[in-house]
Design a protein around this motif. Structure first.
Motif: not given
Lengths: 311, 286
Positions: B234, B237-238, B247-248, B251-252, B259
Motif C-alpha cells: 500500500v 500509493f504514496f 496498481l494505481e 488502474y488509472n 491490474v
C-alpha cells in the motif's frame, strides 16, 4: 548411566560432567525448518536494508535545511504559536476551531466507518463459519472417526477467506472506488470484506475446536448439520466469536483512520487534505486524534474481552 | 480454592449479537449507506464487465500500444515491484523484531519485577519506568502506518528511509505489546526455580522465560510479517516504488489486465508467505 557409574576422583568427575553437558546440549530440541527460516529471514533483512539504499541525511539535517529537525521545530508547531507574542488562549481557540470545523466530524466518521464495516464483517463471518468448519461439512458429522477426513466445501470456503483477506483494505477500497458510485461504500466494503475473510476463518476454527461430547450426543440423537450448528456448535463457540469480533474492532478502527483517504469524511480524508495544503500543524493534530481514538477502542475492546473471559 | 461457577454469567451474551447488529445498522444509517449504492448504475455496469472479464486474461505485456523505447518489459516491472515490496516488508520487520523485543522486555512485568534488584525498594520507580515504556509502545502502534508515512514524507521527503520508518515504528509498538504479554503469561516456575538457585534475574528471564514464550512470539512475528507485506504494497500509493504504485498507474489508465497481473502477483506472494508459515507451524508442533 546410573549412579554407580559416577567416577570418584575429582578430575574424572569434571570430565564426566562436561561430557553430560555436551550430551544434553546435543539432545536439545532442534528444528531444521525453524533454523533455516530464521537464517533465511536474517539474510533477506540484511540484503533488503542494503538494497533499499537508505538515505538518512534528511533525518539528521541541520535545522536550517528541510529535515526532521525543522519539521519538529517549525512545521508541526501550531501556527498561532509562531508569532512572538502568542498566548495559551490563542492556542486553545485554534484547537477548538479546528475541532469544531472538522476534527470532531472526522473522528465521528472514522468511528462510524469502523462500526458499520464491523457489523457487515461479523455478518459475513457468521455466514462463512459453518461452511469453513470441516467438522460440520463432512458427511455424517460427529459420527465415527473424525481424523483426517477432508471436505471439499470447507477447503473451497477457506480459500475464499484467504483470497478475501490477502488483499490489503486500502487496495480493495481503491479498486472499488471506480466500480461503485459514491465514496462511502468502497471504504466500508473494503474493510468489511477483508475482515469477513479473517472472521470467517477464525469463527470456523473455533467451531472446529468446540468440545466434542455434546456434539456426539446431538449427532447420535439424529441431529442434522443445521441442528449440530444451532444447538451444539454455535452456543459453545459463541464467546470466542464475540472475543474475535471485539479484537477485530480494534484493528478496524485503526484501519478506518486511513481509509478515509479514499474519500469518506474521516480522519484520513482531512489528513490527506491538510497534507496537500501543507498545513502540517493541523495534520499533526489529526494524527493525534486518530491515535486517541485507536487507544480508546483498544481499551474498550480489552475491557470487553476481559469481562468475557470472567464469564 | 477455586470459586464455584456462577449460575448467571455477568456478561449478557444473548443480547450482545443484537446489540452489535443494531450498532452496525445505526452506523450504516449515520454514513448514509443505502443498499442501492452497491448496484452498478448505467455506465458502471460496463466498467464492472470490463474489470472482471480482465481477470481471466491478465496482461503479460503492456496494454498500451505506444510504449516508449527503452521501457523495461512489463513482467520485469512487476517482478521488481514485488521485490521492492518484499524488501520494505522484510527490512522493516527485521528492525521491528529487534526493537519490539527490546521494548517488549522493557514494558513487561516479568522484567521489572525480577530483573532489577530484589526487595521492596524502588517499586514505585520500577512501575513508572514500565508504564513509560508501555506508553511509548502504545503511541507507536496507535498511529497507522500510512499516517506515519504521511508524517515522514512531510518531514524527510520521498526517501526510502521515510517508507522504512513508517513501517518499522508501528510494527515495533505492536510487537512490543504482544511480546511483553507473552513473556508475562509464560510459565513462572522455571525462572523462579533458577532464581531460587541463585541465578541472576536477568539470566533467569533470558533462559527460563524467553524460551517458553519463544514459539508464540515467532508465530506472531510471522503473522505480522504478512501484515507488513500488505502495508508495504500500500505504501506504493504514496509514491514508493512498491506494488501499489504500479496498481494505481495501471488502474488509472484503465489497463485492467495489467491490474489483474499485479493483483495475482500480490495474492501469490501472500499465499507463498502463508505456505511458509504453515510449514513452520507444522514442524514446530511435531
Amino acid at each position: 548411566m546410573t549412579a554407580t557409574d559416577r567416577p570418584q576422583s575429582e578430575p574424572d568427575r569434571l570430565r564426566f560432567n562436561e561430557e553430560r553437558i555436551r550430551l544434553l546440549h546435543k539432545s536439545r530440541p532442534q528444528n531444521r525448518a525453524v533454523q533455516v527460516s530464521g537464517g533465511l529471514f536474517v539474510c533477506m533483512a540484511l540484503f533488503s536494508l542494503w538494497h533499499l539504499d537508505l538515505q538518512w541525511g534528511r533525518l539528521f539535517a541541520d535545522p536550517s535545511e528541510p529535515g526532521l529537525f525543522r519539521f519538529l521545530n517549525q512545521d508541526i508547531r501550531p501556527h498561532v504559536t509562531r508569532q512572538p507574542d502568542w498566548t495559551w488562549a490563542d492556542l486553545g481557540t485554534w484547537l477548538l476551531t479546528l475541532l469544531r470545523d472538522y476534527g470532531l466530524r472526522a473522528t465521528w466518521g472514522t468511528l462510524l466507518l469502523a462500526t458499520a464495516a464491523m457489523g457487515l464483517a461479523g455478518f459475513g463471518g457468521l455466514l462463512l463459519a459453518p461452511l469453513a468448519a470441516r467438522t460440520l461439512t463432512v458427511p455424517d458429522p460427529y459420527m465415527g472417526l473424525q481424523n483426517g477426513r477432508r471436505s471439499l466445501l470447507s477447503s473451497a470456503v477457506r480459500s475464499l477467506c484467504l483470497a478475501m483477506r490477502a488483499l490489503p483494505e486500502y487496495v480493495l477500497g481503491f479498486l472499488l472506488l471506480a466500480l461503485l458510485s459514491g465514496s462511502t461504500w468502497p471504504a466500508v466494503l473494503a474493510l468489511a470484506l477483508h475482515n469477513a475473510g479473517i472472521l470467517g476463518r477464525l469463527f470456523g476454527d473455533s467451531l472446529e475446536d468446540v468440545p466434542v461430547t455434546p456434539m456426539r450426543g446431538l449427532a447420535a440423537g439424529g441431529a442434522r448439520p443445521s441442528g449440530l450448528l444451532l444447538f451444539g456448535g454455535a452456543p459453545q463457540a459463541f464467546s470466542r466469536w464475540l472475543a474475535y469480533i471485539f479484537y477485530r474492532f480494534e484493528t478496524c478502527v485503526r484501519e478506518a483512520t486511513v481509509l478515509g483517504m479514499l474519500g469518506v469524511i474521516s480522519i484520513g480524508y482531512y489528513a490527506k487534505e491538510m497534507r496537500s495544503r501543507q498545513f502540517y500543524d493541523e495534520l499533526f493534530v489529526l494524527v493525534l486524534l486518530g491515535a486517541l481514538l485507536v487507544l480508546l477502542a483498544d481499551a474498550l475492546s480489552g475491557w470487553l474481552r476481559s469481562r468475557l473471559r470472567q464469564g | 480454592m477455586t470459586q464455584p461457577p456462577k449460575a448467571t454469567p455477568r456478561f449478557k451474551r444473548r443480547y450482545a449479537l443484537v446489540l452489535l447488529a443494531a450498532l452496525g445498522l445505526l452506523a450504516a444509517y449515520g454514513l448514509n449507506l443505502h443498499w442501492k449504492g452497491l448496484l452498478p448504475r448505467g455506465e458502471g455496469f460496463v466498467l464492472w464487465k470490463r474489470f472482471f472479464s480482465a481477470a481471466l486474461s491478465p496482461a503479460f505485456n503492456y496494454e498500451s500500444t505506444s510504449v516508449p523505447a527503452g521501457t523495461p518489459p512489463f513482467l520485469l516491472v512487476v517482478f521488481r515491484s514485488v521485490l521492492r515490496t518484499l524488501e520494505f516488508a522484510v527490512a522493516s520487520m527485521g528492525l521491528a523484531l529487534v526493537g519490539g523485543l527490546i521494548l517488549g522486555v522493557l514494558s513487561s512485568h516479568s522484567f521489572w519485577d525480577s530483573a532489577l534488584g530484589q526487595g521492596r525498594q524502588g517499586t514505585k520507580l520500577r512501575n513508572r519506568l514500565r508504564i513509560f515504556f508501555r506508553t511509548i509502545a502504545a503511541l507507536l502502534r496507535s498511529v497507522h502506518e500510512l499516517l506515519w508515512a504521511i508524517l515522514f514524507l512531510a518531514a524527510i521527503g520521498q526517501t526510502t528511509s521515510a517508507g522504512l520508518l513508517a513501517l518499522t515504528l508501528p510494527f515495533t509498538g505492536i510487537l512490543a505489546k504482544l511480546f511483553s504479554e507473552m513473556l508475562d503469561e509464560a510459565a513462572n516456575e522455571p525462572s523462579a526455580a533458577l532464581e531460587g538457585l541463585g541465578c541472576h534475574p536477568g539470566v533467569a528471564l533470558l533462559v527460563g522465560r524467553l524460551p517458553i514464550a519463544w514459539p508464540d512470539m515467532a508465530a506472531y512475528g510471522f503473522y505480522r510479517f504478512e501484515c507488513a507485506l500488505r502495508s508495504s504494497a500500500v505504501l506504493g500509493f504514496f509514491g514508493f516504488q512498491t506494488m501499489g504504485y504500479h496498481l494505481e498507474l495501471s488502474y488509472n489508465s484503465l489497463h485492467y489486465r495489467e491490474v489483474w497481473t499485479l493483483l495475482y502477483a500480490l495474492l501469490f506472494t501472500v499465499w507463498g508467505l502463508e505456505r511458509w508459515s504453515g510449514i513452520l507451524r507444522r514442524s514446530a508442533v511435531r
